[in-house]
Design a protein around this motif. Sequence first.
Motif, PDB file in Angstrom:
ATOM      1  N   UNK B  74     -46.568  38.709 106.655  1.00  0.00           N
ATOM      2  CA  UNK B  74     -47.728  39.348 105.975  1.00  0.00           C
ATOM      3  C   UNK B  74     -46.770  40.202 105.036  1.00  0.00           C
ATOM      4  N   UNK B  75     -45.317  40.747 105.390  1.00  0.00           N
ATOM      5  CA  UNK B  75     -44.623  41.675 104.459  1.00  0.00           C
ATOM      6  C   UNK B  75     -43.959  40.603 103.415  1.00  0.00           C
ATOM      7  N   UNK B  76     -44.253  39.272 103.422  1.00  0.00           N
ATOM      8  CA  UNK B  76     -43.428  38.376 102.442  1.00  0.00           C
ATOM      9  C   UNK B  76     -44.258  37.667 101.703  1.00  0.00           C
ATOM     10  N   UNK B  77     -45.306  37.356 102.135  1.00  0.00           N
ATOM     11  CA  UNK B  77     -46.497  36.576 101.504  1.00  0.00           C
ATOM     12  C   UNK B  77     -47.886  37.068 101.415  1.00  0.00           C
ATOM     13  N   UNK B  78     -48.443  37.082 100.518  1.00  0.00           N
ATOM     14  CA  UNK B  78     -49.940  37.447 100.100  1.00  0.00           C
ATOM     15  C   UNK B  78     -50.743  36.071  99.815  1.00  0.00           C
ATOM     16  N   UNK B  79     -52.115  36.184 100.038  1.00  0.00           N
ATOM     17  CA  UNK B  79     -52.669  34.832  99.799  1.00  0.00           C
ATOM     18  C   UNK B  79     -54.182  35.169  99.257  1.00  0.00           C
ATOM     19  N   UNK B 154     -46.484  42.281  98.594  1.00  0.00           N
ATOM     20  CA  UNK B 154     -45.262  41.170  98.730  1.00  0.00           C
ATOM     21  C   UNK B 154     -44.745  40.518  97.686  1.00  0.00           C
ATOM     22  N   UNK B 155     -43.359  40.166  98.116  1.00  0.00           N
ATOM     23  CA  UNK B 155     -42.525  39.302  96.806  1.00  0.00           C
ATOM     24  C   UNK B 155     -43.117  38.252  96.370  1.00  0.00           C
ATOM     25  N   UNK B 186     -40.528  45.997  87.600  1.00  0.00           N
ATOM     26  CA  UNK B 186     -40.247  47.024  88.498  1.00  0.00           C
ATOM     27  C   UNK B 186     -40.773  46.415  89.852  1.00  0.00           C
ATOM     28  N   UNK B 187     -41.846  45.592  89.783  1.00  0.00           N
ATOM     29  CA  UNK B 187     -42.240  44.946  91.212  1.00  0.00           C
ATOM     30  C   UNK B 187     -41.678  43.656  91.509  1.00  0.00           C
ATOM     31  N   UNK B 188     -41.023  42.992  90.624  1.00  0.00           N
ATOM     32  CA  UNK B 188     -40.401  41.692  90.942  1.00  0.00           C
ATOM     33  C   UNK B 188     -41.418  41.012  91.907  1.00  0.00           C
ATOM     34  N   UNK B 189     -42.415  40.324  91.327  1.00  0.00           N
ATOM     35  CA  UNK B 189     -43.424  39.448  92.105  1.00  0.00           C
ATOM     36  C   UNK B 189     -43.142  38.082  91.636  1.00  0.00           C
ATOM     37  N   UNK B 190     -43.309  37.218  92.624  1.00  0.00           N
ATOM     38  CA  UNK B 190     -43.272  35.665  92.245  1.00  0.00           C
ATOM     39  C   UNK B 190     -44.678  35.129  92.522  1.00  0.00           C
ATOM     40  N   UNK B 191     -45.463  34.345  91.617  1.00  0.00           N
ATOM     41  CA  UNK B 191     -46.718  33.672  91.705  1.00  0.00           C
ATOM     42  C   UNK B 191     -46.782  32.257  91.907  1.00  0.00           C
ATOM     43  N   UNK B 192     -47.140  31.767  92.889  1.00  0.00           N
ATOM     44  CA  UNK B 192     -47.259  30.163  93.344  1.00  0.00           C
ATOM     45  C   UNK B 192     -48.639  29.910  93.309  1.00  0.00           C
ATOM     46  N   UNK B 193     -49.239  29.061  92.365  1.00  0.00           N
ATOM     47  CA  UNK B 193     -50.484  28.894  92.197  1.00  0.00           C
ATOM     48  C   UNK B 193     -51.044  27.376  92.127  1.00  0.00           C
ATOM     49  N   UNK B 194     -51.830  27.018  92.991  1.00  0.00           N
ATOM     50  CA  UNK B 194     -52.377  25.615  92.914  1.00  0.00           C
ATOM     51  C   UNK B 194     -53.362  25.522  91.442  1.00  0.00           C
ATOM     52  N   UNK B 195     -53.099  24.785  90.828  1.00  0.00           N
ATOM     53  CA  UNK B 195     -54.037  24.492  89.414  1.00  0.00           C
ATOM     54  C   UNK B 195     -54.819  23.232  89.382  1.00  0.00           C
ATOM     55  N   UNK B 196     -55.827  23.173  88.836  1.00  0.00           N
ATOM     56  CA  UNK B 196     -56.361  21.842  88.527  1.00  0.00           C
ATOM     57  C   UNK B 196     -56.213  21.610  87.107  1.00  0.00           C
TER      58      UNK B 196
END
Lengths: 314, 254
Positions: B74-79, B154-155, B186-196
């Motif tokens: 939960x500190x690594x990934x959010x959903x 989360x990153x 500053x926050x350095x987030x990566x986004x992974x997204x399922x797209x249609x």
Amino acid sequence: MRGHALSLIGLVLLAGASLAVGATDLWRGDLDAQLVLAVSRIPRTCAALLAGAGLALAGVVIQQTVQNRLVEPGLTGTPEAAMIGLLGITLVAPGAALLTKMTVAATAALAGTAGFFALARYVPRRDPMLLPLVGLIYAGILGAVAMWIAWTTDLVQFIGIWQTGEFSGVLRGRYELMWLIAGLAVVLYLLADRITILGLGEDYARALGLNYRATVLAGLAIVAVNVAVVVVTVGAMPFVGLVVPNIVSRLWGDNLRRNLPLVAMLGGGLVLAADLIGRVVRWPYEIPAATVFAIAGAAIFLWLLNAPRKRRHG
Amino acid sequence: MIEIEGLTVRRGETAALTEVTCQVPEGGITAIIGPNGAGKSTLLHAIAGLIRPDEGHIRVSGTDVARARERDRAMLLSLLTQSAGAVPRLSVRELVAFGRWPHHRGRPTAEDARLTDAAIERFDLEPLAGREVEALSGGQRQRAFLAMAYVQDTPWMLLDEPLAALDPKYTRDIMDRLRSIADDRTTRRSVVIVLHDLSIAARHSDWCVALKSGRLHGAGPASETMTSGTLTALYDTPLRIANAGKSIVVVDGD
């Protein structure tokens, strides 16, 4: 907080009325008023409050866990499983201590509820009516098993007592087990956030770092013990676990850290009110509280299904 | 970086994912695309650690997600996902605040309250903060859940079809917000997204993972993966990348 204060005042008034009302007149009777209070009225009042609170809290936990507001302990096979356990221990060791009987009943209730939860995972979620129907059938099957055991062993009388919750038999020394519910309510309050998170669904619960399995198991254990205690001491009371959480959710939302005390108070208050009505309408005879609650509960529930929802957050 | 190696996930007899091996780089927006039933959502849930791989493994920033403790994950990934059950009766503020739960585990600090307020502000939810999530429109609701995922801090943010059933205005709103999150140094987030929607994927993603029938069809920079040729093969229907003014659209081929 206004809800909390109002509920508390209502509860105190109800408890006062419950102490004053009964077959014996406290002020003019032949019996010693103090004795009547200590042996009968106070235990009876406490038992009704605890039973209502316990069933309402069990209802919240079940509804959050399966994410369905139409389910309650009476629709998960919990009381029926507890009855099977009770029959078992009565047959094997008729003279067993109350605590032993209680432990067996709670274990059986736990197994029965776990069976429902396992079943619920396979029930499609699209139609919210489906799960309560599955629960109804599941409870019916367990109830039939209990009835069959009772029939073949001449214990049908017991089933009758366990099936209809009423408080006329509550006396000092015969209900104290119910204080377990108060203890478990405190434990549940410590888990309040976790139970709210369960209501977001398994994916979100786990993504938020909740140990999903352990949390569900803890909730399930609390449900099983609460219901078993109620069935053993006063008998099953359907509708409480359905109606009370729905009223609270509708009026004040699902944030259990804030609303769990309301659920407990409203559950206790409504069951006590049902018991009071049952004591008064045919005085000096009584109508079981479960019967009164079922009639009133059905009406409240119909209203709930259609009432418009208005709620603001501060 | 997310490293996926030989990932196989079975659903009963059939395989939802078969020997998928690919990487997702840190930073930016990664789109997971593919036809219906390709296993996109399964892949995302496996990355989130919510589905245990039958074979292979997934490392997110070096952590094996299938074996990590729930609270470490939960500190690594959010959903952000589609929930099937009843929507809880929580206010927007209450919902967003639960995003901080992995950090405080029931004992919120002033910092948690501050970050919750900041997220509500960032996603323009102030006027809705006291409203119930149940009462919001689809687009507003997604924004609230997105704010909850964001405040989890989360990153990696994993989003399962956040645009489902959203109209073009809300679609654009959500994608613009994701872009500003992904670009925030500053926050350095990566986004992974399922797209249609392929046009959305072509326009907004930096990296692309394409799945077909549970197997990897291709992975790489979006500009290389999303070509007329690969998309046509991926969807078994003629598709063509077209430039319409500043934006890219995917249109019927021929």
